[in-house]
Write an enzyme that holds these catalytic residues in place. Structure first.
Site, PDB file in Angstrom:
ATOM      1  N   CYS A   1      12.887  43.223  16.744  1.00 16.97           N
ATOM      2  CA  CYS A   1      12.749  43.292  15.294  1.00 16.97           C
ATOM      3  C   CYS A   1      14.117  43.655  14.690  1.00 16.97           C
ATOM      4  O   CYS A   1      14.732  44.629  15.111  1.00 16.97           O
ATOM      5  CB  CYS A   1      11.713  44.339  14.906  1.00 16.97           C
ATOM      6  SG  CYS A   1      11.627  44.599  13.125  1.00 16.97           S
TER       7      CYS A   1
ATOM      8  N   TYR B   1      -7.170   2.298   6.084  1.00 15.86           N
ATOM      9  CA  TYR B   1      -6.273   1.175   5.802  1.00 15.86           C
ATOM     10  C   TYR B   1      -6.361   0.048   6.830  1.00 15.86           C
ATOM     11  O   TYR B   1      -5.531  -0.850   6.839  1.00 15.86           O
ATOM     12  CB  TYR B   1      -4.825   1.644   5.613  1.00 15.86           C
ATOM     13  CG  TYR B   1      -4.242   2.476   6.743  1.00 15.86           C
ATOM     14  CD1 TYR B   1      -4.058   1.947   8.007  1.00 15.86           C
ATOM     15  CD2 TYR B   1      -3.857   3.790   6.507  1.00 15.86           C
ATOM     16  CE1 TYR B   1      -3.521   2.697   9.027  1.00 15.86           C
ATOM     17  CE2 TYR B   1      -3.302   4.558   7.527  1.00 15.86           C
ATOM     18  CZ  TYR B   1      -3.148   4.013   8.786  1.00 15.86           C
ATOM     19  OH  TYR B   1      -2.608   4.757   9.792  1.00 15.86           O
TER      20      TYR B   1
ATOM     21  N   LYS C   1      10.671   3.165   3.132  1.00 18.23           N
ATOM     22  CA  LYS C   1      10.608   4.614   2.906  1.00 18.23           C
ATOM     23  C   LYS C   1      11.402   4.993   1.677  1.00 18.23           C
ATOM     24  O   LYS C   1      12.528   4.517   1.498  1.00 18.23           O
ATOM     25  CB  LYS C   1      11.190   5.337   4.123  1.00 18.23           C
ATOM     26  CG  LYS C   1      10.299   5.236   5.337  1.00 18.23           C
ATOM     27  CD  LYS C   1       9.709   6.584   5.642  1.00 18.23           C
ATOM     28  CE  LYS C   1       9.256   6.656   7.087  1.00 18.23           C
ATOM     29  NZ  LYS C   1       9.322   7.966   7.639  1.00 18.23           N
TER      30      LYS C   1
ATOM     31  N   CYS D   1       7.854  50.405  10.940  1.00 14.42           N
ATOM     32  CA  CYS D   1       8.857  49.382  10.609  1.00 14.42           C
ATOM     33  C   CYS D   1       9.000  49.305   9.080  1.00 14.42           C
ATOM     34  O   CYS D   1       8.041  48.986   8.378  1.00 14.42           O
ATOM     35  CB  CYS D   1       8.412  48.061  11.214  1.00 14.42           C
ATOM     36  SG  CYS D   1       9.521  46.705  10.873  1.00 14.42           S
TER      37      CYS D   1
ATOM     38  N   CYS E   1       6.485  41.706  14.854  1.00 14.67           N
ATOM     39  CA  CYS E   1       6.905  43.047  15.211  1.00 14.67           C
ATOM     40  C   CYS E   1       5.631  43.889  15.161  1.00 14.67           C
ATOM     41  O   CYS E   1       4.943  43.915  14.145  1.00 14.67           O
ATOM     42  CB  CYS E   1       7.925  43.574  14.207  1.00 14.67           C
ATOM     43  SG  CYS E   1       8.151  45.357  14.343  1.00 14.67           S
TER      44      CYS E   1
ATOM     45  N   CYS F   1      13.688  47.373  13.123  1.00 12.14           N
ATOM     46  CA  CYS F   1      13.337  48.597  13.852  1.00 12.14           C
ATOM     47  C   CYS F   1      13.508  48.469  15.361  1.00 12.14           C
ATOM     48  O   CYS F   1      13.150  49.383  16.102  1.00 12.14           O
ATOM     49  CB  CYS F   1      11.905  49.014  13.503  1.00 12.14           C
ATOM     50  SG  CYS F   1      10.669  47.949  14.260  1.00 12.14           S
TER      51      CYS F   1
ATOM     52  N   GLU G   1       0.840  -1.211   0.000  1.00 13.00           N
ATOM     53  CA  GLU G   1       0.000   0.000   0.000  1.00 13.00           C
ATOM     54  C   GLU G   1       0.865   1.248   0.000  1.00 13.00           C
ATOM     55  O   GLU G   1       2.006   1.204   0.444  1.00 13.00           O
ATOM     56  CB  GLU G   1      -0.873   0.039   1.273  1.00 13.00           C
ATOM     57  CG  GLU G   1      -1.804  -1.130   1.399  1.00 13.00           C
ATOM     58  CD  GLU G   1      -2.617  -1.088   2.687  1.00 13.00           C
ATOM     59  OE1 GLU G   1      -2.479  -0.118   3.467  1.00 13.00           O
ATOM     60  OE2 GLU G   1      -3.382  -2.034   2.912  1.00 13.00           O
TER      61      GLU G   1
ATOM     62  N   ASP H   1       1.381  10.278   3.712  1.00 13.01           N
ATOM     63  CA  ASP H   1       2.106  11.164   4.623  1.00 13.01           C
ATOM     64  C   ASP H   1       1.123  12.136   5.267  1.00 13.01           C
ATOM     65  O   ASP H   1       0.968  13.269   4.835  1.00 13.01           O
ATOM     66  CB  ASP H   1       3.183  11.925   3.835  1.00 13.01           C
ATOM     67  CG  ASP H   1       4.204  12.558   4.759  1.00 13.01           C
ATOM     68  OD1 ASP H   1       4.170  12.269   5.971  1.00 13.01           O
ATOM     69  OD2 ASP H   1       5.032  13.349   4.266  1.00 13.01           O
TER      70      ASP H   1
ATOM     71  N   LYS I   1       2.244  -5.456   4.235  1.00 11.74           N
ATOM     72  CA  LYS I   1       1.599  -6.180   5.340  1.00 11.74           C
ATOM     73  C   LYS I   1       1.255  -7.594   4.893  1.00 11.74           C
ATOM     74  O   LYS I   1       0.950  -7.808   3.724  1.00 11.74           O
ATOM     75  CB  LYS I   1       0.268  -5.503   5.711  1.00 11.74           C
ATOM     76  CG  LYS I   1       0.327  -4.034   5.956  1.00 11.74           C
ATOM     77  CD  LYS I   1      -1.094  -3.459   6.044  1.00 11.74           C
ATOM     78  CE  LYS I   1      -1.026  -1.956   6.144  1.00 11.74           C
ATOM     79  NZ  LYS I   1      -2.340  -1.312   6.075  1.00 11.74           N
TER      80      LYS I   1
ATOM     81  N   LYS J   1       2.185   4.548   1.581  1.00  9.60           N
ATOM     82  CA  LYS J   1       2.259   5.078   2.943  1.00  9.60           C
ATOM     83  C   LYS J   1       1.904   6.562   2.858  1.00  9.60           C
ATOM     84  O   LYS J   1       2.722   7.375   2.427  1.00  9.60           O
ATOM     85  CB  LYS J   1       3.663   4.890   3.511  1.00  9.60           C
ATOM     86  CG  LYS J   1       3.771   5.245   4.971  1.00  9.60           C
ATOM     87  CD  LYS J   1       5.121   4.798   5.507  1.00  9.60           C
ATOM     88  CE  LYS J   1       5.257   4.974   6.996  1.00  9.60           C
ATOM     89  NZ  LYS J   1       4.921   6.288   7.500  1.00  9.60           N
TER      90      LYS J   1
HETATM   91  S1  IVH Z   1      -0.717   0.357   8.626  1.00 10.85           S
HETATM   92  C1  IVH Z   1       0.200  -1.649  12.689  1.00 10.85           C
HETATM   93  N1  IVH Z   1      -0.977   1.457   6.265  1.00 10.85           N
HETATM   94  O1  IVH Z   1       2.314   5.162   8.847  1.00 10.85           O
HETATM   95  C2  IVH Z   1       0.111  -1.103  11.328  1.00 10.85           C
HETATM   96  N2  IVH Z   1      -0.072   2.763   8.027  1.00 10.85           N
HETATM   97  O2  IVH Z   1       4.458   3.912  11.151  1.00 10.85           O
HETATM   98  C3  IVH Z   1      -0.574   0.190  11.283  1.00 10.85           C
HETATM   99  N3  IVH Z   1       0.472   5.081   7.406  1.00 10.85           N
HETATM  100  O3  IVH Z   1       1.156   5.432  12.078  1.00 10.85           O
HETATM  101  C4  IVH Z   1      -0.245   1.043  10.164  1.00 10.85           C
HETATM  102  N4  IVH Z   1      -0.192   4.937   5.316  1.00 10.85           N
HETATM  103  O4  IVH Z   1      -0.167   6.639  10.378  1.00 10.85           O
HETATM  104  C5  IVH Z   1      -0.573   1.627   7.534  1.00 10.85           C
HETATM  105  N5  IVH Z   1      -1.310   2.332   4.121  1.00 10.85           N
HETATM  106  C6  IVH Z   1      -0.911   2.491   5.388  1.00 10.85           C
HETATM  107  C7  IVH Z   1      -0.391   3.721   5.869  1.00 10.85           C
HETATM  108  C8  IVH Z   1       0.025   3.823   7.207  1.00 10.85           C
HETATM  109  C9  IVH Z   1       0.307   5.729   6.247  1.00 10.85           C
HETATM  110  C10 IVH Z   1       1.054   5.672   8.642  1.00 10.85           C
HETATM  111  C11 IVH Z   1       0.266   5.396   9.876  1.00 10.85           C
HETATM  112  C12 IVH Z   1       1.206   4.783  10.861  1.00 10.85           C
HETATM  113  C13 IVH Z   1       2.542   4.974  10.219  1.00 10.85           C
HETATM  114  C14 IVH Z   1       3.375   3.705  10.370  1.00 10.85           C
END
Ligand code: IVH
Length: 675
Positions: free
Chosen positions: A411, A231, A319, A435, A429, A414, A119, A123, A295, A121
């Site tokens: 500042c 998720y 990452k 200023c 400021c 000024c 999946e 942000d 996963k 991740k």
């Molecule tokens: S699964 C125990 N799936 O990444 C597993 N996490 O350090 C739970 N995150 O805190 C996380 N996208 O906030 C999962 N597709 C995704 C995700 C995801 C972002 C974040 C989540 C978690 C951190 C993992």
């Protein structure tokens, strides 16, 4: 469930019917992106439901779409203990470590076959949602993983989080976890608006999401375009599929947004393909991802694999490497913007990053400097995110005895002591009047393309004009003479003519843009537009009371106060207004901006329409009132002349109007007034 019951009060059925109808429209709008009614019609229906719920609160449904618009103000968020801790994932940056993870999983499962799900991740900010009997009950942040903040009122405003479950999950008690995020495009828009009103921009979409979720006024949260991606699904009471991937499909069926790119993989090689494919394509996504989560798909096998102290053994995150470089931090300089906000900038030893030479990086605010704990001469890591200006992410090495950088207390321009309001991450400021960068900043804003659009008036010229004492505010621009201008450095006759022509042209810029150009804090172009409609001349805006301002659509308390203060609390405003007036700018809505005038039968009358009408829509009636010289009021006050009462006007309004001796008339009576 049959929501309708013929024996019940008609209002109850009406509330239920409207709720269901609006939910369907919400779904078509936010999930399918295929609305079938106009925003206006939607708002009308929503307002109708709102007023019914106000009168019959006992019939409000827990998933009412009126909860989406917020309004709850929370002082402190209650603490919520997670049913199961929200763990974080182990991070890897190499395929080697991923192979090791795969080996551990294989070993743990004793060679049995299984799947992975790969999946994105996201942000953003993790969120856990609890549904009880099919209805959203609580929304909780991750917090320390064991306990988080109960931010339910804010969560309800996130439009793509269903308030009631559907399909196979209908009526169920479940926990859904996912990530709240912001589209990069929405984030940029918010930042543009912030810059327009002189606010310091947010660092990145994740930061602005986190900041938004912590706001105490849920109506403000409702205005920010947050999104949620699911998720994780869990339930103590429901028999869920063993495959997580299929469980997520249940969520999708219940209108949750689940990433369409989740991929079930049979072998690690497929996971690698997914990772490679998205490494080069992640910039094409409308949101930020910072990696891939891998996963084990089978829930029963997850149980068997279990957890280490911190992380699940069945998942890991890979990452992506951001483009980074190491360099030396030489100094920090502090810039003062037009509202007085002070922003720190890192001056770096020039270094090549992603094809360009970088000399400076944003440090955003005092909190960020403190977080990074920067010292002179530190070796720092810099990164280029989605933004154009790179940022300092961490300190890598420090020379012994290096001097720490503190945020300045005065500042830099000024010497006025800086102040910081509670809850703000910036220092200001407050010497707005004298200023120099603030003076210049206001003139720059005034001349900006989106404001008065004055050709030939750039930063350098403004610098010269201000430092030579030829102007001290934007009002002085219109008194500039050609013979004075040609005395400036590098400024010939042609440039002077050009500037004078630019100033002349700006005299026809419409009133709403003039309002924006004034540079009143919190008044962006949209707000200026709304203000120009509600107060069709600068004079009427100046005379508006705080209450008049607060009751204007889209103008909340903060904006109202800021506008009122600008007119009444800033000593420099009076001379400025004098200069603006004599400059001949557009200071009222012009003929072409105004609705056609049919008569003056309602001249000077303030009219309020409330409830539903038989013959015409409320908007048609308003337009009619304006075309006969009337003014539309936004609330009941002593100044109101007529309250035109529709079918289901709330009793509270009626009582208030009666108390103030305001004439309450019917639609027909109003129509005869226009005859
Ligand atoms: S699964 C125990 N799936 O990444 C597993 N996490 O350090 C739970 N995150 O805190 C996380 N996208 O906030 C999962 N597709 C995704 C995700 C995801 C972002 C974040 C989540 C978690 C951190 C993992």
């Amino acid at each position: 469930m049959n929501l309708f019951d013929t024996n019940e009060a008609p209002e109850k059925n009406l509330i239920y019917k409207l709720t269901e109808e609006l939910q369907e429209h919400n779904y078509k709008y936010y999930v399918l992106a295929q609305p079938v009614i106009s925003d206006f019609e939607f708002d009308q229906k929503l307002k109708e439901l709102q007023s019914l719920e106000e009168r019959f609160p006992q019939y409000r449904l827990p998933d009412s779409p009126t909860l989406r618009v917020g309004g709850t103000v929370t002082k402190n968020f209650p603490v919520f203990t997670h049913k199961k801790p929200l763990l974080s994932l182990g991070n890897t940056y190499s395929t080697e470590e991923l192979r090791e993870f795969d080996n551990r999983v294989q070993k743990g499962l004793g060679g049995r076959s299984f799947h992975y799900v790969a999946e994105h991740k996201f942000d953003g900010v993790a969120l856990s949602l609890h549904y009880e009997n099919g209805v959203l009950k609580t929304g909780v942040t991750r917090g320390d993983g064991k306990q988080g903040d109960d931010i339910t009122a804010n969560v309800r405003t996130i439009r793509n989080i269903p308030l009631r479950l559907k399909g196979k999950l209908s009526g169920a008690s479940i926990e859904v976890r996912g990530e709240v995020f912001m589209l990069v495009e929405d984030f940029r828009k918010i930042n543009r608006e912030r810059e327009d009103i002189g606010e310091v921009p947010f660092m990145n979409p994740r930061n602005s999401t986190a900041g938004t979720l912590k706001l105490q006024d849920s109506a403000e949260v409702a205005r920010r375009p947050l999104k949620f991606v699911a998720y994780y699904l869990d339930s103590d009471s429901l028999d869920l599929p063993d495959s997580d991937f299929e469980g997520l499909a249940w969520l999708q069926e219940s209108d949750f947004f689940v990433s369409p790119y989740n991929t079930r993989c049979l072998a690690l090689e497929e996971v690698f393909n997914f990772i490679d494919a998205w490494d080069s394509r992640r910039n094409e996504l409308p949101y930020d991802i910072d990696g891939i989560v891998i996963k084990v798909d089978e829930m029963s096998l997850r149980e068997e694999l279990g957890y280490t102290a911190k992380n699940p053994r069945w998942a890991i995150s890979y990452k992506y490497q951001a483009e980074k470089a190491l360099t030396i931090l030489n100094t920090i300089s502090f810039q003062v913007g037009r509202t007085g906000a002070v922003t720190p900038v890192a001056n770096l030893e020039p270094v090549l990053l992603a094809g360009t030479v970088v000399k400076r990086a944003s440090l955003y605010n005092a909190d960020e400097i403190a977080r990074l704990d920067l010292h002179e001469g530190d070796t720092v890591s810099i990164e280029k995110g989605g933004e154009i200006i790179p940022k300092v992410t961490e300190v890598i090495a420090r020379k012994p005895g290096a001097r720490k950088f503190d945020f300045i207390s005065e500042c830099p321009e000024c010497r006025t002591p800086l102040s910081r309001k509670e809850g703000e991450s910036n220092y200001y400021c407050t010497n707005h009047r004298l200023c120099p960068p603030q003076i210049k900043g206001r003139i720059e804003h005034f001349a900006h393309r989106k404001a008065m659009n004055i050709d030939g008036l750039g930063t350098e010229l403004i610098d010269q004009l201000v430092s030579k004492g030829m102007i001290s505010d934007y009002g002085d621009l219109y008194a500039l003479k050609k013979e004075d201008l040609i005395t400036l450095d590098r400024f010939g006759e042609k440039s002077a003519d050009n500037l004078l022509a630019g100033l002349e042209k700006s005299r026809s810029v419409p009133y709403s843009r003039v309002l924006f150009a004034l540079g009143i804090r919190h008044v962006g172009s949209t707000v200026a537009e709304k203000l120009s409609r509600a107060f069709p001349s600068l004079e009427s805006l100046e005379q508006a009371t705080l209450e008049d301002l607060t009751t204007t659509p889209e103008v909340g308390e903060i904006i109202a106060q800021s506008v009122w203060d600008w007119f009444h609390q800033h000593p420099e405003t009076i001379p400025l207004l004098g200069k603006i007036r004599s400059a001949g700018l557009q200071l009222s809505l012009s003929e072409s901006d105004l609705p056609k005038v049919l008569s003056d039968k309602l001249q000077g009358k303030s009219i309020l329409f409330s409830g539903k009408f038989d013959k015409y829509s409320r908007d048609d009636l308003k337009a009619m009132a304006i075309s006969h010289g009337g003014q539309i009021a936004s609330g009941i006050s002593k100044k109101l002349d007529f309250l035109v009462a529709g079918e289901d006007m709330g009793p509270a309004k009626k009582t208030k109007a009666e108390d103030l001796n305001i004439r309450i008339i019917t639609e027909d009576e109003f129509l005869s007034l226009c005859q």
